[in-house]
Scaffold this motif. Structure first.
Motif, mmCIF file in Angstrom:
data_model
loop_
_atom_site.group_PDB
_atom_site.id
_atom_site.type_symbol
_atom_site.label_atom_id
_atom_site.label_comp_id
_atom_site.label_asym_id
_atom_site.label_seq_id
_atom_site.Cartn_x
_atom_site.Cartn_y
_atom_site.Cartn_z
ATOM 1 N N VAL A 80 0.820 -1.206 0.000
ATOM 2 C CA VAL A 80 0.000 0.000 0.000
ATOM 3 C C VAL A 80 0.862 1.269 0.000
ATOM 4 O O VAL A 80 0.413 2.318 -0.433
ATOM 5 N N TYR A 81 2.123 1.165 0.434
ATOM 6 C CA TYR A 81 2.975 2.358 0.490
ATOM 7 C C TYR A 81 4.436 1.945 0.548
ATOM 8 O O TYR A 81 4.791 0.965 1.200
ATOM 9 N N GLN A 82 5.281 2.703 -0.130
ATOM 10 C CA GLN A 82 6.727 2.499 -0.108
ATOM 11 C C GLN A 82 7.336 3.627 0.724
ATOM 12 O O GLN A 82 7.456 4.757 0.253
ATOM 13 N N ALA A 83 7.680 3.328 1.969
ATOM 14 C CA ALA A 83 8.254 4.334 2.864
ATOM 15 C C ALA A 83 9.721 4.571 2.513
ATOM 16 O O ALA A 83 10.432 3.645 2.113
ATOM 17 N N ALA A 84 10.158 5.791 2.697
ATOM 18 C CA ALA A 84 11.541 6.142 2.368
ATOM 19 C C ALA A 84 12.538 5.521 3.340
ATOM 20 O O ALA A 84 13.692 5.303 2.989
ATOM 21 N N ASN A 85 12.091 5.219 4.552
ATOM 22 C CA ASN A 85 12.982 4.663 5.561
ATOM 23 C C ASN A 85 12.168 3.986 6.657
ATOM 24 O O ASN A 85 10.939 4.050 6.674
ATOM 25 N N SER A 86 12.845 3.360 7.596
ATOM 26 C CA SER A 86 12.198 2.624 8.668
ATOM 27 C C SER A 86 11.390 3.538 9.583
ATOM 28 O O SER A 86 10.310 3.162 10.049
ATOM 29 N N LEU A 87 11.883 4.733 9.841
ATOM 30 C CA LEU A 87 11.167 5.671 10.705
ATOM 31 C C LEU A 87 9.810 6.044 10.106
ATOM 32 O O LEU A 87 8.783 6.006 10.795
ATOM 33 N N GLU A 88 9.787 6.380 8.829
ATOM 34 C CA GLU A 88 8.524 6.704 8.171
ATOM 35 C C GLU A 88 7.599 5.485 8.170
ATOM 36 O O GLU A 88 6.393 5.600 8.421
ATOM 37 N N ALA A 89 8.153 4.298 7.911
ATOM 38 C CA ALA A 89 7.354 3.080 7.874
ATOM 39 C C ALA A 89 6.689 2.820 9.221
ATOM 40 O O ALA A 89 5.499 2.509 9.289
ATOM 41 N N HIS A 90 7.434 2.977 10.300
ATOM 42 C CA HIS A 90 6.879 2.721 11.627
ATOM 43 C C HIS A 90 5.864 3.785 12.033
ATOM 44 O O HIS A 90 4.886 3.484 12.724
ATOM 45 N N THR A 91 6.060 5.005 11.598
ATOM 46 C CA THR A 91 5.084 6.070 11.874
ATOM 47 C C THR A 91 3.752 5.731 11.229
ATOM 48 O O THR A 91 2.692 5.800 11.861
ATOM 49 N N LEU A 92 3.788 5.355 9.961
ATOM 50 C CA LEU A 92 2.562 5.004 9.254
ATOM 51 C C LEU A 92 1.957 3.699 9.768
ATOM 52 O O LEU A 92 0.733 3.577 9.887
ATOM 53 N N LYS A 93 2.792 2.751 10.095
ATOM 54 C CA LYS A 93 2.305 1.488 10.654
ATOM 55 C C LYS A 93 1.537 1.748 11.942
ATOM 56 O O LYS A 93 0.448 1.219 12.151
ATOM 57 N N GLY A 94 2.077 2.601 12.802
ATOM 58 C CA GLY A 94 1.401 2.930 14.051
ATOM 59 C C GLY A 94 0.064 3.607 13.826
ATOM 60 O O GLY A 94 -0.928 3.275 14.481
ATOM 61 N N ALA A 95 0.008 4.541 12.878
ATOM 62 C CA ALA A 95 -1.243 5.235 12.584
ATOM 63 C C ALA A 95 -2.294 4.251 12.058
ATOM 64 O O ALA A 95 -3.471 4.329 12.425
ATOM 65 N N LEU A 146 16.643 -5.502 5.827
ATOM 66 C CA LEU A 146 17.782 -5.284 4.926
ATOM 67 C C LEU A 146 18.657 -4.122 5.371
ATOM 68 O O LEU A 146 19.821 -4.050 5.007
ATOM 69 N N SER A 147 18.127 -3.216 6.167
ATOM 70 C CA SER A 147 18.907 -2.043 6.574
ATOM 71 C C SER A 147 20.120 -2.431 7.401
ATOM 72 O O SER A 147 21.149 -1.763 7.352
ATOM 73 N N GLY A 148 20.045 -3.528 8.157
ATOM 74 C CA GLY A 148 21.185 -3.968 8.943
ATOM 75 C C GLY A 148 22.341 -4.442 8.091
ATOM 76 O O GLY A 148 23.496 -4.393 8.508
ATOM 77 N N ALA A 149 22.062 -4.867 6.894
ATOM 78 C CA ALA A 149 23.103 -5.366 6.002
ATOM 79 C C ALA A 149 23.888 -4.240 5.345
ATOM 80 O O ALA A 149 24.933 -4.467 4.764
ATOM 81 N N LEU A 150 23.394 -3.029 5.449
ATOM 82 C CA LEU A 150 24.041 -1.907 4.777
ATOM 83 C C LEU A 150 25.152 -1.258 5.589
ATOM 84 O O LEU A 150 25.903 -0.466 5.064
ATOM 85 N N GLY A 151 25.226 -1.562 6.872
ATOM 86 C CA GLY A 151 26.262 -0.957 7.695
ATOM 87 C C GLY A 151 25.983 0.503 7.980
ATOM 88 O O GLY A 151 24.910 0.868 8.413
ATOM 89 N N GLU A 152 26.936 1.360 7.697
ATOM 90 C CA GLU A 152 26.846 2.775 8.044
ATOM 91 C C GLU A 152 26.237 3.620 6.932
ATOM 92 O O GLU A 152 26.672 4.736 6.689
ATOM 93 N N GLN A 153 25.231 3.118 6.286
ATOM 94 C CA GLN A 153 24.552 3.846 5.223
ATOM 95 C C GLN A 153 23.523 4.808 5.817
ATOM 96 O O GLN A 153 23.084 4.640 6.944
ATOM 97 N N PRO A 154 23.104 5.811 5.067
ATOM 98 C CA PRO A 154 22.060 6.712 5.545
ATOM 99 C C PRO A 154 20.772 5.953 5.830
ATOM 100 O O PRO A 154 20.512 4.904 5.245
ATOM 101 N N VAL A 155 19.939 6.516 6.722
ATOM 102 C CA VAL A 155 18.714 5.856 7.144
ATOM 103 C C VAL A 155 17.754 5.630 5.976
ATOM 104 O O VAL A 155 16.953 4.717 5.998
ATOM 105 N N ASN A 156 17.850 6.431 4.922
ATOM 106 C CA ASN A 156 16.934 6.291 3.794
ATOM 107 C C ASN A 156 17.515 5.458 2.655
ATOM 108 O O ASN A 156 17.000 5.480 1.552
ATOM 109 N N ALA A 157 18.555 4.691 2.920
ATOM 110 C CA ALA A 157 19.179 3.900 1.870
ATOM 111 C C ALA A 157 18.317 2.708 1.465
ATOM 112 O O ALA A 157 18.444 2.207 0.358
#
Length: 105
Positions: A7-22, A37-48
Motif C-alpha cells: 500500500v505504500y513504499q516508505a523512504a525509511n524505517s522511521l517513516e514506515a513505523h510512523t505510518l504502521k502505528g497510525a 535489509l537495513s542492517g546489512a548496509l552498515g553505516e549507510q544513511p537511514v533512507n538507503a
C-alpha cells in the motif's frame, strides 16, 4: 485471509513505523517488508533502504485515507474537542485532558 498487498513504499524505517502505528490505531494490520535489509548496509544513511507497508485488501480504503492525511501533512493527527490540544494520530486520548476524539475524526 493470508493475502497481503503493498500500500505504500516508505523512504525509511522511521517513516514506515510512523505510518504502521497510525494504521494500527485505526485497526489495520500492517506488515513491513524490507526493514531487515537495513542492517546489512552498515553505516549507510537511514533512507538507503525503502520499506514497503503491506495490508490486507479489505483494509485498502482505510489505509488510503490515512495515507492521504499523511501526505497532506497532518499524519492523522486530531484536535481535542474539550481543550483544543493538538494530538498525534497514535494518541487514543488527549495527552492534556484525557478526552477521546470525536467519533468522526
Amino acid at each position: 485471509m493470508n493475502e497481503w498487498i503493498p500500500v505504500y513504499q516508505a523512504a525509511n524505517s522511521l517513516e514506515a513505523h510512523t505510518l504502521k502505528g497510525a494504521m494500527e490505531v485505526a485497526g489495520i494490520a500492517v506488515l513491513l517488508q524490507g526493514e531487515a535489509l537495513s542492517g546489512a548496509l552498515g553505516e549507510q544513511p537511514v533512507n538507503a533502504v525503502e520499506v514497503t507497508l503491506l495490508i490486507h485488501p479489505a483494509d485498502l480504503e482505510g489505509a488510503r485515507h490515512i495515507l492521504e492525511q499523511y501526505r497532506r501533512g497532518n499524519g492523522g493527527s486530531w484536535r481535542c474537542p474539550r481543550c483544543g490540544e493538538h494530538n498525534a494520530a497514535s494518541f487514543e486520548i488527549c495527552w492534556r485532558c484525557g478526552q477521546e476524539p470525536d467519533p468522526g475524526v
